[in-house]
Design a protein around this motif. Structure first.
Motif, PDB file in Angstrom:
ATOM      1  N   LYS A  52     -47.076  41.582   1.629  1.00  0.00           N
ATOM      2  CA  LYS A  52     -46.808  42.687   0.702  1.00  0.00           C
ATOM      3  C   LYS A  52     -47.907  42.807  -0.348  1.00  0.00           C
ATOM      4  CE  LYS A  52     -41.751  42.626   1.006  1.00  0.00           C
ATOM      5  NZ  LYS A  52     -40.489  42.302   0.273  1.00  0.00           N
ATOM      6  N   LYS A  53     -48.565  41.688  -0.630  1.00  0.00           N
ATOM      7  CA  LYS A  53     -49.637  41.676  -1.622  1.00  0.00           C
ATOM      8  C   LYS A  53     -51.003  41.988  -1.006  1.00  0.00           C
ATOM      9  CE  LYS A  53     -47.184  38.279  -4.463  1.00  0.00           C
ATOM     10  NZ  LYS A  53     -47.170  36.881  -4.975  1.00  0.00           N
ATOM     11  N   GLY A  54     -51.000  42.377   0.262  1.00  0.00           N
ATOM     12  CA  GLY A  54     -52.241  42.779   0.909  1.00  0.00           C
ATOM     13  C   GLY A  54     -52.922  41.694   1.720  1.00  0.00           C
ATOM     14  N   LYS A  55     -52.271  40.529   1.875  1.00  0.00           N
ATOM     15  CA  LYS A  55     -52.859  39.460   2.674  1.00  0.00           C
ATOM     16  C   LYS A  55     -52.626  39.707   4.166  1.00  0.00           C
ATOM     17  CE  LYS A  55     -53.383  37.185  -1.252  1.00  0.00           C
ATOM     18  NZ  LYS A  55     -54.681  37.142  -1.952  1.00  0.00           N
ATOM     19  N   GLN A  56     -53.527  39.192   4.985  1.00  0.00           N
ATOM     20  CA  GLN A  56     -53.344  39.165   6.431  1.00  0.00           C
ATOM     21  C   GLN A  56     -53.176  37.705   6.846  1.00  0.00           C
ATOM     22  OE1 GLN A  56     -56.904  41.248   7.774  1.00  0.00           O
ATOM     23  NE2 GLN A  56     -55.739  43.146   8.030  1.00  0.00           N
ATOM     24  N   ILE A  57     -52.192  37.449   7.701  1.00  0.00           N
ATOM     25  CA  ILE A  57     -51.840  36.078   8.077  1.00  0.00           C
ATOM     26  C   ILE A  57     -52.000  35.876   9.578  1.00  0.00           C
ATOM     27  CG2 ILE A  57     -50.024  34.317   8.094  1.00  0.00           C
ATOM     28  CD1 ILE A  57     -50.839  35.036   5.284  1.00  0.00           C
ATOM     29  N   VAL A  58     -52.674  34.800   9.949  1.00  0.00           N
ATOM     30  CA  VAL A  58     -52.687  34.314  11.327  1.00  0.00           C
ATOM     31  C   VAL A  58     -52.082  32.926  11.308  1.00  0.00           C
ATOM     32  CG1 VAL A  58     -54.124  33.543  13.251  1.00  0.00           C
ATOM     33  CG2 VAL A  58     -54.652  35.690  12.095  1.00  0.00           C
ATOM     34  N   LEU A  59     -51.119  32.691  12.166  1.00  0.00           N
ATOM     35  CA  LEU A  59     -50.401  31.412  12.193  1.00  0.00           C
ATOM     36  C   LEU A  59     -50.781  30.614  13.426  1.00  0.00           C
ATOM     37  CD1 LEU A  59     -48.182  29.531  11.073  1.00  0.00           C
ATOM     38  CD2 LEU A  59     -46.503  30.961  12.265  1.00  0.00           C
ATOM     39  N   PHE A 106     -37.830  40.449   8.240  1.00  0.00           N
ATOM     40  CA  PHE A 106     -38.627  41.165   7.237  1.00  0.00           C
ATOM     41  C   PHE A 106     -39.382  42.340   7.873  1.00  0.00           C
ATOM     42  CE2 PHE A 106     -38.142  36.711   6.198  1.00  0.00           C
ATOM     43  CZ  PHE A 106     -37.549  36.797   4.943  1.00  0.00           C
ATOM     44  N   GLY A 107     -38.955  42.712   9.071  1.00  0.00           N
ATOM     45  CA  GLY A 107     -39.564  43.839   9.754  1.00  0.00           C
ATOM     46  C   GLY A 107     -40.972  43.573  10.238  1.00  0.00           C
ATOM     47  N   ILE A 108     -41.313  42.299  10.451  1.00  0.00           N
ATOM     48  CA  ILE A 108     -42.662  41.914  10.879  1.00  0.00           C
ATOM     49  C   ILE A 108     -42.636  41.483  12.343  1.00  0.00           C
ATOM     50  CG2 ILE A 108     -44.574  40.299  10.530  1.00  0.00           C
ATOM     51  CD1 ILE A 108     -43.674  40.085   7.597  1.00  0.00           C
ATOM     52  N   HIS A 109     -43.500  42.094  13.143  1.00  0.00           N
ATOM     53  CA  HIS A 109     -43.629  41.706  14.545  1.00  0.00           C
ATOM     54  C   HIS A 109     -44.601  40.534  14.671  1.00  0.00           C
ATOM     55  CE1 HIS A 109     -41.349  45.041  16.216  1.00  0.00           C
ATOM     56  NE2 HIS A 109     -41.998  45.856  15.391  1.00  0.00           N
ATOM     57  N   ILE A 110     -44.435  39.749  15.732  1.00  0.00           N
ATOM     58  CA  ILE A 110     -45.367  38.665  16.031  1.00  0.00           C
ATOM     59  C   ILE A 110     -46.020  38.911  17.386  1.00  0.00           C
ATOM     60  CG2 ILE A 110     -44.033  36.985  14.695  1.00  0.00           C
ATOM     61  CD1 ILE A 110     -43.172  35.788  17.480  1.00  0.00           C
ATOM     62  N   GLY A 111     -47.174  38.287  17.604  1.00  0.00           N
ATOM     63  CA  GLY A 111     -47.854  38.327  18.893  1.00  0.00           C
ATOM     64  C   GLY A 111     -48.320  36.927  19.246  1.00  0.00           C
ATOM     65  N   GLN A 112     -48.264  36.576  20.509  1.00  0.00           N
ATOM     66  CA  GLN A 112     -48.583  35.214  20.938  1.00  0.00           C
ATOM     67  C   GLN A 112     -49.941  35.151  21.627  1.00  0.00           C
ATOM     68  OE1 GLN A 112     -46.430  33.684  24.359  1.00  0.00           O
ATOM     69  NE2 GLN A 112     -46.346  31.642  23.455  1.00  0.00           N
ATOM     70  N   ILE A 144     -49.485  34.500  16.461  1.00  0.00           N
ATOM     71  CA  ILE A 144     -49.107  33.087  16.457  1.00  0.00           C
ATOM     72  C   ILE A 144     -49.824  32.409  17.614  1.00  0.00           C
ATOM     73  CG2 ILE A 144     -47.226  31.419  16.589  1.00  0.00           C
ATOM     74  CD1 ILE A 144     -45.393  33.435  15.324  1.00  0.00           C
ATOM     75  N   ILE A 145     -50.672  31.448  17.268  1.00  0.00           N
ATOM     76  CA  ILE A 145     -51.573  30.821  18.225  1.00  0.00           C
ATOM     77  C   ILE A 145     -51.160  29.377  18.476  1.00  0.00           C
ATOM     78  CG2 ILE A 145     -53.984  30.092  18.592  1.00  0.00           C
ATOM     79  CD1 ILE A 145     -54.810  32.494  16.863  1.00  0.00           C
ATOM     80  N   ASN A 146     -51.292  28.948  19.712  1.00  0.00           N
ATOM     81  CA  ASN A 146     -51.078  27.554  20.069  1.00  0.00           C
ATOM     82  C   ASN A 146     -52.005  27.236  21.239  1.00  0.00           C
ATOM     83  OD1 ASN A 146     -50.074  24.955  20.119  1.00  0.00           O
ATOM     84  ND2 ASN A 146     -47.989  25.518  20.672  1.00  0.00           N
ATOM     85  N   GLU A 147     -52.252  25.960  21.463  1.00  0.00           N
ATOM     86  CA  GLU A 147     -53.007  25.582  22.651  1.00  0.00           C
ATOM     87  C   GLU A 147     -52.121  25.736  23.876  1.00  0.00           C
ATOM     88  OE1 GLU A 147     -56.332  22.452  24.164  1.00  0.00           O
ATOM     89  OE2 GLU A 147     -55.133  21.902  22.428  1.00  0.00           O
ATOM     90  N   ASN A 148     -52.717  26.123  24.973  1.00  0.00           N
ATOM     91  CA  ASN A 148     -51.955  26.329  26.205  1.00  0.00           C
ATOM     92  C   ASN A 148     -51.706  24.974  26.876  1.00  0.00           C
ATOM     93  OD1 ASN A 148     -50.717  27.344  28.454  1.00  0.00           O
ATOM     94  ND2 ASN A 148     -52.273  28.891  28.887  1.00  0.00           N
ATOM     95  N   ASP A 149     -50.786  24.200  26.299  1.00  0.00           N
ATOM     96  CA  ASP A 149     -50.566  22.823  26.722  1.00  0.00           C
ATOM     97  C   ASP A 149     -50.003  22.704  28.128  1.00  0.00           C
ATOM     98  OD1 ASP A 149     -51.423  21.517  24.346  1.00  0.00           O
ATOM     99  OD2 ASP A 149     -49.574  22.140  23.373  1.00  0.00           O
TER     100      ASP A 149
END
Length: 280
Positions: A52-59, A106-112, A144-149
């Motif tokens: 909401k404060k204008g940040k972009q997040i990658v998890l 919170f109305g936020i979509h994720i992508g893997q 949302i990133i993870n190693e392809n274990d």
């Protein structure tokens, strides 16, 4: 910690627009080894506030095995590599479902994105990864990133999500990398066994830091330890990206860091190193 360090930590977050956050397995796991849903909900709420404060997040999220164990308890003690990889295949679905639900409030979509070391070493794949990241965050989606274990083997494994998050931060040209672990930062010794261990507040020279601290082994759930966190810091700071190591187990830790009210170790960016590389 000094008041100046608290202020510098808050400044690092508030000045950053593009932030990569890595969540370790110990942060995601409860004491019984199952997934911590309450943490995920709280963390998503804190990310929503930053967005909401204008940040972009990658998890970058660990926890596939933990989620797999939560889903199929009977496999918890099976150490065969095929069972471990099968657990990750099962757990990755569970993990993404929980993250989808947490951010969805919170109305936020994720992508893997599931990656391997090969993806960072192939120019075409790297370009595609970068373009996908930029497209997702520009549209308000949290990647949302993870190693392809489930398919990784030694030759193509990155091996830990500390280094994966550092590579992601560099690829995305992030402004800040935050590693959430189960301790408040880097200590001179293991604070769980040595009550006299002192928190290292700010790091400007990682090589010198290595001489001053004792580096222990990995945790029970994670694949890293302090060594991989130092490796991550070496990578990001050499590209001008500061890094924070903080305790994800603290309540509302992301919010407290942004407010300058929670301890952490701040690795300052080495801006001169980038210039040296460019001038070679």
């Amino acid at each position: 910690m000094s008041e100046k360090t608290f202020q510098n930590i808050a400044l690092a977050i508030n000045d950053a627009r593009k932030i990569v956050i890595k969540i370790g397995s110990n942060t995601l796991a409860k004491a019984d080894g199952t997934i911590n849903i309450e943490f995920m909900k709280s963390f998503a709420a804190q990310c929503a506030d930053l967005i909401k404060k204008g940040k972009q997040i990658v998890l970058v999220s660990s926890g596939a095995q933990v989620s797999g164990v939560s889903a199929i308890h009977g496999w918890a003690r099976r150490r065969d590599v095929h069972y471990r990889q099968a657990l990750c295949a099962i757990g990755q679905v569970e993990l993404m479902d929980k993250w989808r639900a947490a951010f969805g409030e919170f109305g936020i979509h994720i992508g893997q994105l599931l990656l391997t070391k090969d993806d960072f070493e192939n120019d075409h794949r790297t370009l595609n990864m970068r373009n996908t990241l930029f497209t997702l965050v520009d549209e308000g989606v949290v990647p949302i990133i993870n190693e392809n274990d489930s398919i990784s083997f030694d030759e193509i494994r990155i091996g830990d999500n500390d280094n994966l998050s550092a590579l992601t931060a560099i690829l995305w040209s992030a402004d800040l990398l935050i590693l959430f672990s189960d301790i408040n930062g880097v200590y001179t010794d293991n604070p769980k066994t040595n009550k006299n261990a002192k928190l290292v507040e700010t790091v400007t020279d990682i090589a010198e830091l290595r001489k001053q601290i004792k580096i222990g082994s990995t945790s029970s759930f994670g694949t890293g330890g302090i060594e991989t966190k130092l490796q991550a810091a070496e990578k990001t700071t050499s590209y001008g990206i500061p890094m924070l190591l903080a305790n994800g187990g603290n309540e509302k830790e992301l919010e407290k860091l942004a407010n300058g009210t929670s301890p952490a170790t701040l690795f300052l960016a080495d801006e001169n190193c980038l210039m040296k590389e460019l001038n070679k």
